[in-house]
Motif scaffolding. Structure first.
Motif, PDB file in Angstrom:
ATOM      1  N   SER A 256      -5.725   0.272   9.912  1.00 31.40           N
ATOM      2  CA  SER A 256      -6.299  -0.330   8.750  1.00 31.40           C
ATOM      3  C   SER A 256      -6.965  -1.433   8.860  1.00 31.40           C
ATOM      4  N   LEU A 290     -10.470  -4.213  -2.570  1.00 28.56           N
ATOM      5  CA  LEU A 290      -9.126  -3.043  -3.508  1.00 28.56           C
ATOM      6  C   LEU A 290     -10.218  -2.449  -4.944  1.00 28.56           C
ATOM      7  N   ARG A 296     -14.614   1.098   0.860  1.00 28.03           N
ATOM      8  CA  ARG A 296     -13.637   2.503   2.464  1.00 28.03           C
ATOM      9  C   ARG A 296     -12.470   2.495   1.509  1.00 28.03           C
ATOM     10  N   ARG A 297     -12.426   3.719   1.571  1.00 23.75           N
ATOM     11  CA  ARG A 297     -10.869   3.861   1.659  1.00 23.75           C
ATOM     12  C   ARG A 297     -10.875   5.677   2.391  1.00 23.75           C
ATOM     13  N   GLU A 311     -13.249   8.009   7.159  1.00 24.43           N
ATOM     14  CA  GLU A 311     -12.446   7.835   5.509  1.00 24.43           C
ATOM     15  C   GLU A 311     -12.162   8.706   4.803  1.00 24.43           C
ATOM     16  N   GLU A 313     -11.492  11.121   2.522  1.00 26.96           N
ATOM     17  CA  GLU A 313     -11.170  10.161   0.639  1.00 26.96           C
ATOM     18  C   GLU A 313     -10.451  11.459  -0.272  1.00 26.96           C
ATOM     19  N   ARG A 321      -5.607   4.462  -3.385  1.00 23.10           N
ATOM     20  CA  ARG A 321      -7.387   3.867  -2.331  1.00 23.10           C
ATOM     21  C   ARG A 321      -5.814   3.169  -1.701  1.00 23.10           C
ATOM     22  N   PHE A 322      -5.380   2.145  -2.197  1.00 18.18           N
ATOM     23  CA  PHE A 322      -4.820   1.641  -0.908  1.00 18.18           C
ATOM     24  C   PHE A 322      -3.898   1.435   0.126  1.00 18.18           C
ATOM     25  N   LYS A 324      -2.924   3.641   3.413  1.00 22.49           N
ATOM     26  CA  LYS A 324      -4.155   3.618   4.867  1.00 22.49           C
ATOM     27  C   LYS A 324      -3.002   4.604   5.327  1.00 22.49           C
TER      28      LYS A 324
END
Length: 662
Positions: A256, A290, A296-297, A311, A313, A321-322, A324
């Motif tokens: 992360s 956020l 980026r996520r 990443e 997604e 999206r929070f 990791k």
């Protein structure tokens, strides 16, 4: 490597020429990935040999320690990747290096069945990774021999990425494959050992086969000796019972790039219809980006411990999206670059499984550690509220995770769950009541709450930007519908007694003339005027239609440049309020018009709206204050201010005419 004998020219399959053209012109978004591809193929070869040697250990040829070696020769400008895996025969070299999308793994998988397929731990279809070598190399040479074949059946393959390749036999004592890249003139970075070690740790740190390189000159006594670059231990492949919390936290910080700890995590291995391992973390604190929905996520994607994407997604919905972590799967179909996943059912299935896994983790956290869940909600609650609109399949589960402020809690902290609310509902209550405003203070002070406070009915106070989006998609909780108390006519059903209903009917008849008078004055502003029983202290409030767009969402859309449908609210008046009593008895049309406008503007302000003409509102209020100053709260049209003025005027007689006793 061993010297070559006579070679023959062979033409590439037609599709390979097209592929090589794409490769040379950077099919990959990042050149450095070629090293990942070659190490991955070497790892494949080691996995195949290990599996086949379970039945025939003679294939190890006295060398059971499977490794990948990377060597640099700056004088010759070559980069070599060598493995002691399964190797290739002449037929396999032609088949795998002369045709499109053939790494050999697909053919190998076809020969497996049942439990063997699970035990083999093969990577699966990886596309044409070998050809990525031509992004950085002007010429590529391959020296290989298949395990179990005699030394004289080694194979040499070479090409400059054009339409042909050379092929011939060689004498090769060791099994496995050695790939020599003659680098282009502008690729000096791949001749630097430190750069290569960084790439190995980035892309191949967790594959099970050790990757060896010569030790740095700074290591006294070890310079030039092979040392292991990668850890070769994938944390997520280990048994969770063998992993300490400290190891999990260290790994969380690694994936992360967070300086803090993870709040919670879930580690699962799934076998069956889908075959994957996931290790998912919930951070303790929200990242600074956020709310940048394009930021980026995503998860780190591995296929059998080989890093594919940083990443990814595709595996979690946007409202998560929070999260990791890592996903490692054998079931994915990857395109030619391994960087973009094909849209297939496997990706969709993994997305559904992982998103539900996250929600279950949050459910357990809320049930077993409510204080810790409250910390999560304070950081990420507003993001989770996006869920019901984005993830209808999990809408009920999401509803149980939501937290709100309410008239019962007395402050702005969102601690009330829907389960708590429903458990406290009044007997005969049919709805979950809520109100939406631009701030908690505006919601808590709304005149719409007055009758609910009077009857002791709890109302949820919604004041975040996302709340109106939430309520347009979340219509009920476990069969109990939601009701916006700022929309439509108020019907409390069984919560109202017959006396209340009768009083409302009589009020409608008694003040019909007053509502008509107000409606005529405000016909350009409101859809209608009616008396109400929802107000106890305020003179009036504005109520939008049951199916009209709320003012909060309307302002958001207008700010984004979108057109919104025109609609007018209804003005509900409290005829028992002194201002309405005063208006009912007011004979002066001009003063009545001012009073009606002020009452309407105050209703707008109390509802959190701005005034179209604040200056006119101030002028009207000042005019009324001056005209009505000194008036009591009886609501009678006695105009004491004017009477007082007459008394003062009478007392101011000319000084020369006053009597001595005056």
């Amino acid at each position: 490597m061993t010297g070559t004998t006579e070679t023959q020219k062979h033409a590439f399959q037609a599709e390979v020429n097209q592929l090589l053209h794409l490769m040379v012109h950077s099919l990959y978004s990042n050149k450095e990935i070629f090293l990942r591809e070659l190490i991955s193929n070497a790892s494949d070869a080691a996995d195949k040999l290990h599996f086949l040697a379970l039945k025939d250990d003679s294939l190890f040829e006295g060398d059971p320690e499977l490794k990948v070696h990377i060597e640099v020769d700056k004088s010759r400008r070559t980069l070599t990747v060598r493995d002691n895996g399964i190797g290739m025969s002449r037929e396999e070299v032609v088949e795998n290096l002369g045709t499109i999308a053939r790494s050999g793994t697909m053919e190998f998988l076809k020969n497996l069945s049942g439990d063997q397929r699970k035990d083999s731990r093969l990577i699966g279809q990886f596309g044409v990774g070998f050809y990525s070598s031509f992004i950085v190399a002007e010429r590529v040479e391959v020296f290989t021999r298949k395990a179990g074949l005699p030394a004289g059946e080694g194979v040499y393959w070479a090409s400059e990425g054009s339409g042909e390749f050379d092929l011939g036999p060689i004498e090769r004592e060791t099994r496995g494959t050695e790939i020599v890249l003659h680098l282009n003139k502008d690729e000096d970075e791949f001749l630097e050992p430190l750069r290569l070690k960084t790439l190995v740790r980035k892309y191949s740190d967790h594959i099970s086969v050790p990757v060896m390189m010569a030790a740095d000159e700074a290591d006294e006594g070890k310079a030039g000796e092979p040392e292991q670059v990668n850890t070769a231990t994938a944390l997520w492949t280990r048994n969770p019972s063998e992993i300490s919390d400290e190891e999990y936290q260290d790994f969380y910080r690694h994936v992360s790039h967070d300086f803090g700890d993870a709040l919670s995590w879930t580690h699962n291995r799934v076998e069956g219809k889908l075959d994957y391992t996931s290790l998912l973390f919930i951070p303790e604190r929200a990242p600074f980006d956020l709310w940048q929905r394009e930021g980026r996520r995503g998860l780190k994607l591995y296929v059998q411990r080989v890093f594919i994407m940083d990443e990814a997604e595709q595996f979690l919905p946007l409202y998560q999206r929070f999260v990791k972590g890592v996903i490692d799967s054998n079931d994915l179909s990857l395109n030619v670059s391994r960087e973009i996943l094909q849209n297939d059912r496997t990706v969709d299935s993994l997305r559904k499984a992982l998103s539900k896994r996250v929600l279950k983790m949050l459910e357990q956290l809320a049930a077993n550690e409510p204080d810790k869940y409250q910390r999560f909600w304070d950081q990420f609650g507003a993001v989770l509220k996006e869920g019901p609109g984005e993830d209808p399949d999990n809408r009920e589960m999401l509803a149980g995770l939501l937290r709100f402020a309410s008239t019962r809690s007395g402050d702005s902290k969102q601690t009330v769950s829907l389960a708590d609310y429903v458990a406290r509902m009044k007997e005969g209550q049919k709805h979950i009541y809520y109100i939406i405003a631009d701030s908690h203070e505006a919601a808590a002070g709304s005149p719409h709450l007055e009758v609910f406070r009077k009857k002791g009915i709890e109302v949820l106070l919604l004041s975040e930007v996302v709340d109106e989006w939430l309520t347009t998609h979340l219509h009920e909780y476990e069969g109990t519908p939601f009701k916006d108390i700022g929309k439509g006519e108020l019907d409390l059903g069984e919560l109202e007694d017959e006396q209340d209903k009768k009083a409302q009917e009589e009020s409608d008849k008694t003040y019909a003339g007053l509502t008509e008078r107000i409606a005529k004055a405000l016909e350009a502003e409101v859809a209608g005027v009616r008396t109400t029983h929802r107000l106890t202290d305020s003179p009036a409030c504005l109520v939008i239609g049951e199916y009209d767009m709320g003012p909060q969402l309307k302002r958001m859309l207008e700010a984004a440049g979108q057109s919104v449908p025109d609609s007018k609210p209804t003005l509900e008046i409290n005829p028992q309020h002194p201002l309405l009593q005063r208006l009912d008895s007011e004979k002066d049309d001009s003063r009545a018009t001012d009073l009606i406008s002020v009452i309407h503007d105050q209703a707008r302000l109390a509802g959190g709206e701005s005034l179209k003409d604040p200056a006119s509102y101030v002028q009207r209020v000042n005019r009324l204050l001056l005209e009505l100053s000194g008036d009591g709260a009886s609501g009678k049209n006695k105009r004491p201010a004017a009477a007082g003025t007459k008394k003062r005027a009478a007392s101011k007689k000319p000084a020369g005419k006053r009597k001595s006793g005056d």
